[in-house]
Design a protein around this motif. Structure first.
Motif, PDB file in Angstrom:
ATOM      1  N   GLU A  49     108.226  -8.982  11.491  1.00  0.00           N
ATOM      2  CA  GLU A  49     108.496  -8.565  10.099  1.00  0.00           C
ATOM      3  C   GLU A  49     107.211  -8.141   9.402  1.00  0.00           C
ATOM      4  O   GLU A  49     107.153  -7.109   8.744  1.00  0.00           O
ATOM      5  N   GLU A  50     106.176  -8.963   9.592  1.00  0.00           N
ATOM      6  CA  GLU A  50     104.929  -8.690   8.865  1.00  0.00           C
ATOM      7  C   GLU A  50     104.140  -7.537   9.469  1.00  0.00           C
ATOM      8  O   GLU A  50     103.212  -7.026   8.855  1.00  0.00           O
ATOM      9  N   SER A  51     104.481  -7.149  10.699  1.00  0.00           N
ATOM     10  CA  SER A  51     103.789  -6.031  11.356  1.00  0.00           C
ATOM     11  C   SER A  51     104.348  -4.680  10.934  1.00  0.00           C
ATOM     12  O   SER A  51     103.706  -3.651  11.149  1.00  0.00           O
ATOM     13  N   ILE A  52     105.555  -4.682  10.395  1.00  0.00           N
ATOM     14  CA  ILE A  52     106.202  -3.403  10.056  1.00  0.00           C
ATOM     15  C   ILE A  52     105.465  -2.741   8.893  1.00  0.00           C
ATOM     16  O   ILE A  52     105.148  -3.389   7.896  1.00  0.00           O
ATOM     17  N   VAL A  53     105.187  -1.450   9.067  1.00  0.00           N
ATOM     18  CA  VAL A  53     104.462  -0.721   8.021  1.00  0.00           C
ATOM     19  C   VAL A  53     105.389   0.348   7.436  1.00  0.00           C
ATOM     20  O   VAL A  53     105.880   1.216   8.163  1.00  0.00           O
ATOM     21  N   LEU A  54     105.601   0.261   6.140  1.00  0.00           N
ATOM     22  CA  LEU A  54     106.382   1.289   5.445  1.00  0.00           C
ATOM     23  C   LEU A  54     105.421   2.423   5.105  1.00  0.00           C
ATOM     24  O   LEU A  54     104.564   2.293   4.242  1.00  0.00           O
ATOM     25  N   LEU A  55     105.563   3.533   5.855  1.00  0.00           N
ATOM     26  CA  LEU A  55     104.594   4.623   5.715  1.00  0.00           C
ATOM     27  C   LEU A  55     104.936   5.540   4.547  1.00  0.00           C
ATOM     28  O   LEU A  55     104.053   6.066   3.875  1.00  0.00           O
ATOM     29  N   LYS A  56     106.216   5.744   4.335  1.00  0.00           N
ATOM     30  CA  LYS A  56     106.639   6.678   3.277  1.00  0.00           C
ATOM     31  C   LYS A  56     107.947   6.178   2.690  1.00  0.00           C
ATOM     32  O   LYS A  56     108.797   5.673   3.432  1.00  0.00           O
ATOM     33  N   ASN A  57     108.128   6.332   1.382  1.00  0.00           N
ATOM     34  CA  ASN A  57     109.388   5.906   0.766  1.00  0.00           C
ATOM     35  C   ASN A  57     109.629   6.743  -0.478  1.00  0.00           C
ATOM     36  O   ASN A  57     109.561   6.280  -1.604  1.00  0.00           O
ATOM     37  N   GLU A  58     109.919   8.015  -0.218  1.00  0.00           N
ATOM     38  CA  GLU A  58     110.089   8.991  -1.302  1.00  0.00           C
ATOM     39  C   GLU A  58     111.283   8.606  -2.177  1.00  0.00           C
ATOM     40  O   GLU A  58     112.375   8.328  -1.662  1.00  0.00           O
ATOM     41  N   GLY A  59     111.047   8.556  -3.458  1.00  0.00           N
ATOM     42  CA  GLY A  59     112.150   8.278  -4.391  1.00  0.00           C
ATOM     43  C   GLY A  59     112.729   6.887  -4.221  1.00  0.00           C
ATOM     44  O   GLY A  59     113.866   6.637  -4.642  1.00  0.00           O
ATOM     45  N   GLY A  60     112.006   6.020  -3.576  1.00  0.00           N
ATOM     46  CA  GLY A  60     112.500   4.644  -3.410  1.00  0.00           C
ATOM     47  C   GLY A  60     113.830   4.582  -2.660  1.00  0.00           C
ATOM     48  O   GLY A  60     114.689   3.746  -2.947  1.00  0.00           O
ATOM     49  N   ILE A  61     113.962   5.456  -1.665  1.00  0.00           N
ATOM     50  CA  ILE A  61     115.233   5.458  -0.907  1.00  0.00           C
ATOM     51  C   ILE A  61     115.489   4.123  -0.208  1.00  0.00           C
ATOM     52  O   ILE A  61     116.623   3.694  -0.043  1.00  0.00           O
ATOM     53  N   LEU A  62     114.398   3.477   0.161  1.00  0.00           N
ATOM     54  CA  LEU A  62     114.524   2.135   0.750  1.00  0.00           C
ATOM     55  C   LEU A  62     114.144   1.103  -0.300  1.00  0.00           C
ATOM     56  O   LEU A  62     113.273   1.376  -1.143  1.00  0.00           O
ATOM     57  N   PRO A  63     114.712  -0.076  -0.255  1.00  0.00           N
ATOM     58  CA  PRO A  63     115.784  -0.502   0.644  1.00  0.00           C
ATOM     59  C   PRO A  63     117.104   0.195   0.313  1.00  0.00           C
ATOM     60  O   PRO A  63     117.320   0.589  -0.830  1.00  0.00           O
TER      61      PRO A  63
END
Ligand code: BGC
Length: 735
Positions: free
Chosen positions: A391-405
């Motif tokens: 879990e802690e290794s996962i890198v969120l590289l891009k999140n345009e417009g807050g599509i995630l979560p």
């Protein structure tokens, strides 16, 4: 008889018994004596032939047929020093160990080694991913649980950690280390040595560590394996050696010599690195094992004419154990007789190996207690550590417009596609030890559990890993058109990285890029989820994706951690331990490049010269704001310490964890230095609305100094900068 007298009598009796016993027992068998005394006693009893056998390592296993145990071990000399143990049960080991204990004159136990790289049976994320967690405590826990599984299966010694600073994403082994930065490699090296070895190597759940590949293997030209490396002494000292020095200080028992030729002298025949630095300066008292067949490979490298010369060169350079090279067993005796190898060197080498065996408690406990697989493998606590680390290794590289979560209202129908969806084996990563595909939590199952009750999941294979079969594209586009959002699981197979798994380009294979472009036609938001063993160059697909999640190769937790990130159950906190370039042509690319003559003018004609994603990049679902960096003093003498602090506030709605990276910069020095150098990092969990203080206790001699081409550390008076998150604060070192 009163109690006192009775106890006194007992003690007397015991003392008498032990005196009597020790009269017959050789000193080396007396566990109460200091290790050095035992080593010297044993060495004094050994014949040359017995000594030389200790300096060799062969292999044992995989043999699961109990009836054939004898067959498997009978070829091996009972007095051999070490075996690589390919089995995962104690029985075969014990049978071989019995021969060493009972069929040899002195009963010297063997040491069994194995590549426990990112797990034994419970497979953890690859090391490159682990570093993205910036959580050294968690990595230490992972190594401790890996050590438990290994030791209880008959392995005393792991060929890990790999701490080769690596700046070329084409090189497959970049996955096995902690990235491009010396300090990061050093920090995770210390964590893993502590995790493997603990405080007491005799415990039934610890193993000896091995720092590898000593040294400079990560500098392999053009990312090719086994080739020449061009490393000046300056770069050797400031870039490649620091993680090793840290590991030796942390007490690592062994070191593995590397395959690469270091500017004209191969790592496995290098007196400067193995003797002058490791033993004379750093006072390492354990031993150096060669990499697999690295001793005879000195012939191929042109450093020796034949296997006898290879044995002489390697052994005299400081390499104590010949892994599968069959040069020491064949030639050392003759080399001693001819006066080309001294008895002092033989004794020193054997002493080092015996020392480690004594420290592991092998003389007292040569056999591994037999246990059931479920008493040692995949224990709940081991799996829990693996899941948290993934879990802690996962890198969120891009999140345009807050599509995630993903929000349930806007993600009622989710299309799940790509070659990784049903590819459990690929999620294990390259050095997966005894890991099995069936141990991996499938992506499909994880998504069904995470979203099944609130969304309709449409699965489609979509496209293969590589090749040119696009026959599924049309069907996938149909599915995409029915969905509100597309989750595309793409990336690399587990064997596209690791030893001799080099790629000439680090872009996604054409078929995968084409598939993403095709799915774009559906006009739906695209979330690209990547599992891979190296940094990727993503420029061609990045504009097509609304979000990009780097899940790496997570090991047995498989799809569960990333499903949590997609739903918001897990707030991503990973940050890159390695730079992601825009294109393969930018390699080598790393944040700590030395300063340029024209910092803003060097450029490519066709692409920006900046990376696509910087070292340290990683997004969160919350927002952190940084206060001003403060220094307890702004001018200090070299010997004075000071403290830098910064407060970080979670100004978003969700709880989250933030890693603060503390860099330093020295604007002018007699030896040019990198633009900035990481010197400290810290990760803290910060609740929504809360503020936490991060501290960097600066010891100028340790944190601001530099090292010259001879390894001498120096600190020049003058200006330095402490840098955090875009801030730069001046600090003066005065005479
Ligand atoms: C690798 C090492 C490994 C050794 C033993 C070699 O080919 O380079 O990293 O520890 O084999 O398996």
């Amino acid at each position: 008889m009163n109690k006192r007298k009775m106890l006194g009598g007992l003690f007397l009796g015991f003392a008498f018994f032990s005196v009597a016993a020790s009269a017959q027992q050789p000193l080396y068998k007396n566990a109460a004596l200091p290790v050095e005394e035992r080593v010297n006693d044993l060495l004094g009893r050994m014949a040359l032939e017995e000594k030389i056998l200790q300096l060799n390592q062969y292999t044992l296993g995989r043999n699961n047929n109990e009836n054939n145990l004898g067959e498997a071990i009978k070829q091996i000399p009972a007095g051999i020093g070490s075996l690589i143990y390919f089995d995962e049960t104690p029985e075969l080991r014990n049978a071989m160990q019995k021969r060493a204990m009972e069929e040899t004159r002195l009963g010297i136990p063997l040491i069994f080694g194995y590549d426990v790289i990112h797990g034994f049976r419970t497979v953890y994320p690859i090391s490159l991913a682990q570093a993205c967690s910036w959580n050294t405590a968690l990595v230490e826990d992972a190594c401790a649980t890996a050590a438990l599984e290994a030791r209880k299966s008959g392995v005393d010694w792991t060929f890990s950690p790999m701490i080769d600073v690596a700046r070329d994403g084409r090189w497959g082994r970049i996955s096995e280390g902690y990235g491009e930065d010396p300090y990061t490699n050093a920090a995770f090296c210390v964590a893993s040595v502590n995790g493997y070895q603990g405080n007491d190597l005799t415990s039934a759940d610890r193993v000896a560590a091995c720092l590898k590949h000593y040294v400079g293997y990560g500098a392999s030209e053009a990312g090719m394996d086994y080739v020449y490396t061009e490393i000046s002494n300056q770069t050797l000292w400031d870039t490649y050696l620091p993680p090793y020095e840290a590991g030796i200080k942390a007490g690592a028992q062994t070191v593995m010599s590397s395959f690469n030729d270091i500017s004209g002298t191969p790592g496995s025949g290098n007196h400067y690195t193995m003797t002058e630095i490791l033993k004379n300066r750093w006072k390492h008292d354990g031993f150096v094992v060669s990499d697999w067949s690295a001793v005879p490979q000195l012939i191929a490298q042109g450093a020796a004419a034949d296997s006898k010369e290879a044995a002489r060169v390697a052994f005299n350079a400081g390499l104590e154990m010949d892994m599968m090279g069959r040069c020491y067993d064949k030639h050392l005796e003759a080399l001693v007789e001819e006066g080309k190898v001294s008895m002092e060197r033989i004794d020193d080498a054997v002493r080092r190996i015996l020392r480690v065996k004594f420290r592991l408690g092998l003389f007292e406990n040569p056999y591994t207690p037999v246990s059931k697989p479920d008493e040692r493998f995949l224990l709940p606590q081991s799996k829990a550590v693996a899941e948290r680390l993934a879990e802690e290794s996962i890198v969120l590289l891009k999140n345009e417009g807050g599509i995630l979560p993903l929000q349930s209202a806007s993600a009622k129908t989710i299309a799940v596609m790509g070659p990784l969806v049903d590819a459990e084996m690929e999620l294990l990563g390259n050095w997966h030890g005894h890991g099995r595909a069936e141990d991996v939590y499938p992506i499909r199952k994880a998504l069904q559990e995470e979203f099944g009750s609130q969304a309709n999941l449409l699965f489609h294979a979509g496209c293969p890993f590589d090749g040119d079969d696009n026959s599924q594209f049309a069907g996938a586009l149909e599915v995409a058109r029915q969905a509100d959002v597309l989750l595309l699981f793409m990336g690399e197979r587990h064997n596209w990285s690791g030893e001799n798994c080099v790629r000439s380009t680090i872009e996604l294979p054409d078929i995968q890029s084409a598939f993403i472009a095709e799915m774009k036609k559906a006009g739906k938001p695209i979330v690209l989820i990547l599992a891979n063993g190296r940094p990727l160059a993503l420029s061609n697909v990045e504009p097509l994706c609304d979000a990009i999640v780097e899940m790496w190769q997570p090991g047995v937790p498989g799809g569960k951690p990333v499903a949590g990130v997609l739903s918001g159950r897990v707030n991503p906190s990973g940050k890159l331990s390695v730079t992601f370039p825009r294109a393969t042509g930018q390699i080598p690319i790393y944040y700590n490049r030395r300063k340029s003559a024209r910092p803003n003018s060097g450029k490519y004609q066709d692409i920006p010269s900046t990376p696509l994603y910087d070292f340290g990049h990683g997004l969160s679902y919350t927002r952190f704001t940084y206060g001003d960096v403060s220094l307890s003093k702004t001018s200090v003498a070299a010997g004075e310490k000071l403290v830098a602090e910064v407060s970080v506030t979670n100004v978003g709605e969700r709880d989250g964890a933030e890693t603060v990276h503390w860099f330093i910069s020295d604007p002018a020095c007699r030896i040019t230095r990198p633009n900035k150098e990481l010197k400290h990092f810290e990760k803290q969990f910060i609740k929504a609305g809360e503020t936490k203080t991060f501290r960097f206790e600066i010891d100028p001699m340790r944190d601001l100094s530099f090292v010259d081409a001879d390894g001498q550390r120096f600190l020049e008076p003058g200006e330095y900068y402490i840098m955090v998150d875009g801030q730069k604060v001046k600090l003066e070192i005065h005479e």
